[in-house]
Design an enzyme around this catalytic site. Structure first.
Site, PDB file in Angstrom:
ATOM      1  N   TYR A   1       1.747   4.493  -2.395  1.00 26.27           N
ATOM      2  CA  TYR A   1       0.441   3.947  -2.008  1.00 26.27           C
ATOM      3  C   TYR A   1       0.168   2.652  -2.772  1.00 26.27           C
ATOM      4  O   TYR A   1      -0.252   1.639  -2.177  1.00 26.27           O
ATOM      5  CB  TYR A   1      -0.670   4.961  -2.277  1.00 26.27           C
ATOM      6  CG  TYR A   1      -2.053   4.378  -2.056  1.00 26.27           C
ATOM      7  CD1 TYR A   1      -2.553   4.203  -0.768  1.00 26.27           C
ATOM      8  CD2 TYR A   1      -2.831   3.960  -3.133  1.00 26.27           C
ATOM      9  CE1 TYR A   1      -3.800   3.640  -0.549  1.00 26.27           C
ATOM     10  CE2 TYR A   1      -4.080   3.395  -2.928  1.00 26.27           C
ATOM     11  CZ  TYR A   1      -4.565   3.233  -1.637  1.00 26.27           C
ATOM     12  OH  TYR A   1      -5.795   2.663  -1.437  1.00 26.27           O
TER      13      TYR A   1
ATOM     14  N   ARG B   1      -9.850   3.426 -13.841  1.00 25.61           N
ATOM     15  CA  ARG B   1     -11.212   2.986 -14.192  1.00 25.61           C
ATOM     16  C   ARG B   1     -12.241   3.424 -13.157  1.00 25.61           C
ATOM     17  O   ARG B   1     -13.363   3.795 -13.498  1.00 25.61           O
ATOM     18  CB  ARG B   1     -11.231   1.450 -14.308  1.00 25.61           C
ATOM     19  CG  ARG B   1     -12.571   0.852 -14.695  1.00 25.61           C
ATOM     20  CD  ARG B   1     -12.610  -0.621 -14.344  1.00 25.61           C
ATOM     21  NE  ARG B   1     -12.501  -0.823 -12.901  1.00 25.61           N
ATOM     22  CZ  ARG B   1     -12.228  -2.001 -12.336  1.00 25.61           C
ATOM     23  NH1 ARG B   1     -12.017  -3.066 -13.089  1.00 25.61           N
ATOM     24  NH2 ARG B   1     -12.161  -2.108 -11.020  1.00 25.61           N
TER      25      ARG B   1
ATOM     26  N   PHE C   1      -2.776 -17.873 -13.446  1.00 23.68           N
ATOM     27  CA  PHE C   1      -3.176 -17.021 -12.326  1.00 23.68           C
ATOM     28  C   PHE C   1      -2.596 -15.609 -12.470  1.00 23.68           C
ATOM     29  O   PHE C   1      -3.265 -14.620 -12.201  1.00 23.68           O
ATOM     30  CB  PHE C   1      -2.688 -17.660 -11.025  1.00 23.68           C
ATOM     31  CG  PHE C   1      -2.822 -16.795  -9.812  1.00 23.68           C
ATOM     32  CD1 PHE C   1      -4.031 -16.656  -9.168  1.00 23.68           C
ATOM     33  CD2 PHE C   1      -1.719 -16.122  -9.302  1.00 23.68           C
ATOM     34  CE1 PHE C   1      -4.152 -15.856  -8.038  1.00 23.68           C
ATOM     35  CE2 PHE C   1      -1.830 -15.321  -8.178  1.00 23.68           C
ATOM     36  CZ  PHE C   1      -3.055 -15.189  -7.545  1.00 23.68           C
TER      37      PHE C   1
END
Length: 426
Positions: A176, A223, A293
């Protein structure tokens, strides 16, 4: 979900932090932007919690392709996330989204009224307009990743429809995360290499770009457990949580606070196994804005793991690192690889310090922390006795021949001048 006022304040603090203490490597030239591109940047600000600022500082060659890539996948994610869209409508949208990005004028207003990013799809024709302007090579990469991700998401929404437990095995969990994040790492790496601003050798080590995506995604899943639970979404694999409680909802009961922390530490352990490969990947980025980035989200992820590790608050509310800490990490992450490694070492030691023998994962977590320090030590040797001891703890763990070969190759690559694109000491 972060309140609008709270989110606006975070965006302002983020903007103030970067503009006051950080000189961007590149800046947008808004005077040359079309109406559709300005709207795309506006949606970038609205839909991205943390990527917007660093995306807008990317090299001009990559700026618009990455903006379009991000918004394209955000549109796909907005469909997948929306629990109000029935499966018979959602599945074909997900599987065909890679063709939708070619349809001039297409938009979608079928999201529920409370879906956070529904307006992006309502005005998606602006994204399509900009997509059609980028180089064919970039369009091909974006389409390919969108196709793979859309199919993967469709497979998992079908599984979720039939399985109330969500993700069953750790293998399913990794798959996933591959579809929703690992593929992002693949797409970005291919864009970086296509632009000529990153080493082609990165494409020969797909496990590195995979770890970049999985480290971020797994951190977010740990989280956001309370928020996802409230939304009736489950991403923690049954294979892990069933070792601690009989029912998933039992993790949120006050009387189970200790076993819940042990379960979350198991999840953190799973995520930590990607950390060293993230650092290895960063070493292959030769252009500073691309390095920034890629490095900033990884630094935020290791800081978040240190925050959530053995923290019972994750089962009560969505917690985040403070704005000040986020600002400091952001600035440090725009320096060089050595500074990012120092930051990883700092948070790894925080995790190690919070580790407790009462946790059934105590030894494995100690070893995982030691391996991260050992990898950093192989890049930038120090004479710190504590670091040497932690490295010895890591070495005490049995390592498969295949894994040892990867470690040896990593050390060789890091010492090979052909793989050092940047003078990171500047």
């Amino acid at each position: 979900m972060v309140g609008i006022a709270h989110k606006a304040q975070w965006i302002w603090d983020n903007h103030f932090c970067r503009k006051t203490w950080h000189n961007p490597v590149h800046e947008r030239d808004e005077a040359k932007e079309t109406k559709s591109l300005k709207i795309c940047f506006d949606f970038l600000d609205k839909t991205s919690r943390s990527f917007s600022a660093v995306i807008k500082e990317l090299h001009p060659e990559l700026l618009v392709p990455v903006v379009v890539f991000y918004l394209n996948l955000r549109g796909l994610d907005t469909i997948e996330d929306d629990m109000t869209i029935p499966l018979h409508r959602k599945e074909p949208l997900l599987r065909n989204f890679h063709t939708i990005v070619e349809k001039e004028g297409w938009n979608y207003d079928g999201n529920g009224p409370n879906e956070r990013d529904r307006e992006l799809l309502v005005q998606f024709h602006y994204v399509i307009e900009e997509f059609r302007k980028v180089k064919p090579e970039y369009r091909s990469i974006i389409r390919d990743i969108t196709k793979k991700m859309g199919d993967g998401m469709a497979d998992f929404v079908n599984i979720a429809e039939q399985n109330s437990n969500g993700v069953d095995t750790v293998k399913d969990y990794d798959l996933y995360c591959h579809y929703v994040a690992g593929l992002v790492g693949e797409g970005l790496t291919r864009l970086f290499v296509e632009s000529g601003l990153a080493n082609k050798a990165l494409l020969d080590r797909p496990q590195l770009q995979e770890s970049m995506g999985l480290f971020l995604q797994k951190t977010n899943i740990i989280r956001d457990i309370k928020e996802d639970f409230d939304d009736k979404r489950r991403f923690w694999p049954t294979e892990i949580w069933s070792k601690y409680v009989d029912k998933f909802e039992d993790l949120f009961k006050p009387e189970n606070v200790l076993v819940a922390q042990n379960c979350s530490s198991d999840m953190v352990l799973n995520a930590l196994n990607h950390a060293d490969e993230c650092l290895f990947y960063l070493a292959g980025l030769k252009e500073q804005s691309i390095f920034n980035f890629a490095a900033i989200p990884q630094s935020m992820a290791i800081a978040t793991l240190a925050l959530v590790f053995r923290n019972p608050a994750v089962f009560k509310q969505n917690i985040k690192i403070s704005k000040g800490e986020a600002c400091r990490n952001m600035l440090q992450s725009t320096q060089n690889l050595r500074v990012v490694c120092d930051l990883f070492r700092t948070y790894t030691r925080k995790i190690h310090k919070k580790n407790t023998p009462r946790d059934p994962n105590f030894l494995k977590i100690s070893i995982a922390c030691g391996k991260i320090e050992q990898f950093i030590e192989s890049l930038y040797p120090s004479q710190d006795p504590k670091t040497i001891v932690r490295g010895q703890v890591a070495q005490a763990a049995p390592v498969s021949a295949e894994k040892q070969k990867e470690i040896d190759e990593a050390k060789q690559d890091m010492s090979n001048s052909t793989f050092r694109f940047l003078d990171y000491s500047r």
